[in-house]
Design a protein around this motif. Structure first.
Motif, mmCIF file in Angstrom:
data_model
loop_
_atom_site.group_PDB
_atom_site.id
_atom_site.type_symbol
_atom_site.label_atom_id
_atom_site.label_comp_id
_atom_site.label_asym_id
_atom_site.label_seq_id
_atom_site.Cartn_x
_atom_site.Cartn_y
_atom_site.Cartn_z
ATOM 1 N N GLY A 68 0.828 -1.186 0.000
ATOM 2 C CA GLY A 68 0.000 0.000 0.000
ATOM 3 C C GLY A 68 0.864 1.237 0.000
ATOM 4 N N GLY A 69 0.224 2.352 -0.255
ATOM 5 C CA GLY A 69 0.907 3.624 -0.191
ATOM 6 C C GLY A 69 1.798 3.896 -1.387
ATOM 7 N N SER A 70 2.404 5.053 -1.358
ATOM 8 C CA SER A 70 3.310 5.473 -2.420
ATOM 9 C C SER A 70 4.145 6.634 -1.919
ATOM 10 C CB SER A 70 2.517 5.899 -3.661
ATOM 11 O OG SER A 70 3.373 6.458 -4.633
ATOM 12 N N ALA A 71 5.394 6.663 -2.342
ATOM 13 C CA ALA A 71 6.252 7.822 -2.079
ATOM 14 C C ALA A 71 6.234 8.771 -3.266
ATOM 15 C CB ALA A 71 7.681 7.368 -1.781
ATOM 16 N N SER A 72 5.392 8.463 -4.259
ATOM 17 C CA SER A 72 5.335 9.301 -5.455
ATOM 18 C C SER A 72 3.869 9.526 -5.836
ATOM 19 C CB SER A 72 6.131 8.663 -6.603
ATOM 20 O OG SER A 72 5.726 7.314 -6.816
ATOM 21 N N VAL A 73 3.419 8.900 -6.921
ATOM 22 C CA VAL A 73 2.048 9.118 -7.390
ATOM 23 C C VAL A 73 1.122 8.019 -6.879
ATOM 24 C CG1 VAL A 73 2.849 10.297 -9.455
ATOM 25 C CG2 VAL A 73 2.440 7.830 -9.534
ATOM 26 N N GLY A 74 -0.183 8.260 -7.027
ATOM 27 C CA GLY A 74 -1.163 7.280 -6.613
ATOM 28 C C GLY A 74 -1.778 6.563 -7.801
ATOM 29 N N ASN A 75 -2.781 5.730 -7.506
ATOM 30 C CA ASN A 75 -3.576 5.120 -8.581
ATOM 31 C C ASN A 75 -5.075 5.338 -8.359
ATOM 32 O OD1 ASN A 75 -3.852 3.285 -6.473
ATOM 33 N ND2 ASN A 75 -3.187 1.498 -7.632
ATOM 34 N N ALA A 76 -5.545 5.227 -7.113
ATOM 35 C CA ALA A 76 -6.947 5.516 -6.838
ATOM 36 C C ALA A 76 -7.247 7.003 -7.050
ATOM 37 C CB ALA A 76 -7.310 5.096 -5.426
ATOM 38 N N THR A 77 -6.293 7.835 -6.670
ATOM 39 C CA THR A 77 -6.332 9.273 -6.947
ATOM 40 C C THR A 77 -4.934 9.656 -7.430
ATOM 41 O OG1 THR A 77 -5.546 10.194 -4.844
ATOM 42 C CG2 THR A 77 -7.864 9.509 -4.940
ATOM 43 N N PRO A 78 -4.733 10.893 -7.862
ATOM 44 C CA PRO A 78 -3.378 11.271 -8.293
ATOM 45 C C PRO A 78 -2.310 11.079 -7.225
ATOM 46 C CG PRO A 78 -4.959 12.873 -9.097
ATOM 47 C CD PRO A 78 -5.721 11.950 -8.188
ATOM 48 N N VAL A 79 -2.709 11.065 -5.952
ATOM 49 C CA VAL A 79 -1.703 10.965 -4.887
ATOM 50 C C VAL A 79 -1.893 9.766 -3.965
ATOM 51 C CG1 VAL A 79 -1.242 13.439 -4.882
ATOM 52 C CG2 VAL A 79 -3.034 12.524 -3.377
ATOM 53 N N ALA A 80 -3.027 9.058 -4.037
ATOM 54 C CA ALA A 80 -3.331 7.989 -3.086
ATOM 55 C C ALA A 80 -3.416 6.633 -3.763
ATOM 56 C CB ALA A 80 -4.643 8.277 -2.358
ATOM 57 N N GLU A 81 -2.768 5.652 -3.172
ATOM 58 C CA GLU A 81 -2.840 4.256 -3.619
ATOM 59 C C GLU A 81 -4.139 3.639 -3.094
ATOM 60 O OE1 GLU A 81 -2.802 0.112 -2.772
ATOM 61 O OE2 GLU A 81 -2.411 1.630 -1.220
ATOM 62 N N PHE A 82 -4.673 2.621 -3.777
ATOM 63 C CA PHE A 82 -6.001 2.094 -3.480
ATOM 64 C C PHE A 82 -6.154 1.643 -2.029
ATOM 65 C CE2 PHE A 82 -8.884 -1.522 -3.000
ATOM 66 C CZ PHE A 82 -10.080 -0.955 -3.420
ATOM 67 N N ASN A 83 -5.233 0.822 -1.510
ATOM 68 C CA ASN A 83 -5.423 0.256 -0.179
ATOM 69 C C ASN A 83 -5.446 1.322 0.910
ATOM 70 O OD1 ASN A 83 -5.672 -2.392 -1.038
ATOM 71 N ND2 ASN A 83 -3.511 -2.888 -0.720
ATOM 72 N N THR A 84 -4.584 2.337 0.801
ATOM 73 C CA THR A 84 -4.599 3.396 1.809
ATOM 74 C C THR A 84 -5.773 4.351 1.581
ATOM 75 O OG1 THR A 84 -2.983 4.661 0.502
ATOM 76 C CG2 THR A 84 -2.130 3.287 2.282
ATOM 77 N N TRP A 85 -6.171 4.541 0.338
ATOM 78 C CA TRP A 85 -7.329 5.367 0.022
ATOM 79 C C TRP A 85 -8.621 4.722 0.502
ATOM 80 C CZ3 TRP A 85 -11.105 3.973 -3.742
ATOM 81 C CH2 TRP A 85 -12.008 4.990 -4.105
ATOM 82 N N ALA A 86 -8.697 3.390 0.436
ATOM 83 C CA ALA A 86 -9.912 2.674 0.834
ATOM 84 C C ALA A 86 -10.201 2.827 2.321
ATOM 85 C CB ALA A 86 -9.800 1.197 0.468
ATOM 86 N N ASP A 87 -9.148 2.874 3.149
ATOM 87 C CA ASP A 87 -9.337 3.065 4.589
ATOM 88 C C ASP A 87 -8.160 3.857 5.166
ATOM 89 O OD1 ASP A 87 -10.049 3.021 7.233
ATOM 90 O OD2 ASP A 87 -10.594 0.901 7.277
ATOM 91 N N PRO A 88 -8.157 5.177 4.952
ATOM 92 C CA PRO A 88 -7.028 5.985 5.437
ATOM 93 C C PRO A 88 -6.866 5.957 6.950
ATOM 94 C CG PRO A 88 -8.350 7.210 3.846
ATOM 95 C CD PRO A 88 -9.123 5.971 4.193
ATOM 96 N N GLU A 89 -7.979 5.921 7.674
ATOM 97 C CA GLU A 89 -7.877 5.914 9.134
ATOM 98 C C GLU A 89 -7.163 4.661 9.625
ATOM 99 O OE1 GLU A 89 -10.635 8.952 8.047
ATOM 100 O OE2 GLU A 89 -10.670 6.823 7.496
ATOM 101 N N ALA A 90 -7.477 3.515 9.010
ATOM 102 C CA ALA A 90 -6.804 2.271 9.388
ATOM 103 C C ALA A 90 -5.315 2.333 9.054
ATOM 104 C CB ALA A 90 -7.457 1.090 8.677
ATOM 105 N N ALA A 91 -4.992 2.853 7.871
ATOM 106 C CA ALA A 91 -3.585 2.967 7.489
ATOM 107 C C ALA A 91 -2.833 3.866 8.457
ATOM 108 C CB ALA A 91 -3.478 3.495 6.059
ATOM 109 N N ALA A 92 -3.476 4.957 8.905
ATOM 110 C CA ALA A 92 -2.836 5.863 9.853
ATOM 111 C C ALA A 92 -2.553 5.159 11.176
ATOM 112 C CB ALA A 92 -3.717 7.090 10.071
ATOM 113 N N ILE A 93 -3.499 4.343 11.634
ATOM 114 C CA ILE A 93 -3.288 3.601 12.885
ATOM 115 C C ILE A 93 -2.089 2.674 12.764
ATOM 116 C CG2 ILE A 93 -4.270 1.761 14.326
ATOM 117 C CD1 ILE A 93 -7.027 3.120 13.869
ATOM 118 N N VAL A 94 -1.958 2.015 11.627
ATOM 119 C CA VAL A 94 -0.859 1.057 11.441
ATOM 120 C C VAL A 94 0.492 1.773 11.398
ATOM 121 C CG1 VAL A 94 0.143 -0.650 9.872
ATOM 122 C CG2 VAL A 94 -2.324 -0.664 10.337
#
Length: 322
Positions: A153-179
């Motif tokens: 998940g994630g990206s240090a560059s561009v995204g895919n779900a949005t221009p800046v967010a990768e799908f897995n982190t975009w799908a549940d940002p709060e969960a990714a932040a907790i991890v």
């Protein structure tokens, strides 16, 4: 002989999750203790069925599989049927056995297996991080026993779900932040390397002509991905389909094929267009924001480059048993 690496795998199966599961089940360097399911690429019922069916094809019907979260912590559920097909498995209809169905919730199965493991296990998360975040919140002392978390998940560059967010982190940002804020040793295998490990036509043909059922399944899944990758110019020249999630599992058994660097990472959870973005601080010097008290996030090992050919060969050898 070295002891196998104890692993737990959290999935939203998913075409490339399926490839990752077959690899994890067949590589002799792993002891696959359990697989947990979360909604993501497909709804939870599809993910649960697909996961059990794929493990059965891989000869791992003994591995317990549990249902987890059917939706993100806060956000509305979304899926990726346009990539993975209407059932999450490229339209392939595989029979799911009853033998690997656990009646435990995914978080409880994770807890059980972490406590039962003879050595601290690695948790490989290939999906939105909802189940992993719930484990950390519900059982922080147990989660702290993990050797590390490796998440795709994630990206240090561009995204895919949005221009800046990768799908897995975009799908549940709060969960990714907790991890990423948990303090548990964590590696991010994101979009910077996701498409760089890919198989060739020769690799897929070798799987197709094999008499091994799991190899034939992998070939069908790669053929599906090849159609999706065609013309995208995101995989290396001479290849036809990315390993995707399976590359993250390759990185656990063969870390020398991956270049990582430790950076502070945080996840954007506000309602702006950057929601779900992994903010990877690659600066050499601190700036005004943190000098005035802003948090940079916890240090995370971020994958920046991969020897894609090495991982493609590793995948092929493992699936073919040669």
């Amino acid at each position: 002989m070295p002891q196998p690496i104890e692993i737990l795998v959290d999935v939203d199966t998913g075409v490339d999750d399926a490839l990752a599961l077959v690899f994890a089940a067949l590589h002799p360097g792993f002891n696959l203790r359990a697989v947990t399911c979360v909604a993501g690429n497909a709804p939870l019922d599809d993910v649960y069925r697909n996961t059990r069916a794929v493990l059965s094809v891989a000869g791992a019907a003994h591995v317990p599989v549990a249902r987890g979260a059917s939706r993100p912590l806060i956000a509305a559920p979304r899926n990726a049927a346009h990539v993975h097909g209407h059932n999450g498995l490229a339209g392939l209809e595989l029979e799911a056995p009853a033998s690997n169905a656990s009646d435990m919730h995914a978080v409880e199965l994770m807890r059980q297996q972490i406590l039962a493991s003879p050595t601290p296990p690695v948790l490989i998360a290939l999906a939105p991080l909802t189940n992993v975040a719930l484990l950390i919140r519900m059982y922080p002392d147990v989660a702290a026993r993990l050797d590390r978390i490796v998440f795709m998940g994630g990206s240090a560059s561009v995204g895919n779900a949005t221009p800046v967010a990768e799908f897995n982190t975009w799908a549940d940002p709060e969960a990714a932040a907790i991890v990423v804020d948990s303090g548990i040793p964590t590696m991010m295998y994101g979009l910077d390397v996701f498409y760089s490990a890919a198989v060739s036509e020769d690799d897929v043909f070798a799987l197709e002509v094999s008499s091994v059922q799991s190899a034939q399944l992998c070939a069908k899944l790669f053929r599906h991905l090849a159609v999706k990758d065609a013309g995208q110019k995101r995989i290396p020249s001479g290849t036809i389909a990315a390993l995707g999630d399976a590359g993250a599992v390759c990185a656990v058994i063969d870390p020398e094929g991956l270049t990582t660097q430790r950076f502070p990472v945080s996840v954007c959870t506000d309602g702006s267009r950057s929601r779900g973005q992994t903010l990877v601080d690659r600066r050499a010097h601190r700036g005004e924001s943190e000098l005035n008290g802003a948090s940079l996030g916890q240090p995370v090992d971020v994958a920046l480059a991969v020897d894609g050919g090495r991982y493609a060969r590793l995948f092929r050898r493992t699936i073919l048993g040669s």
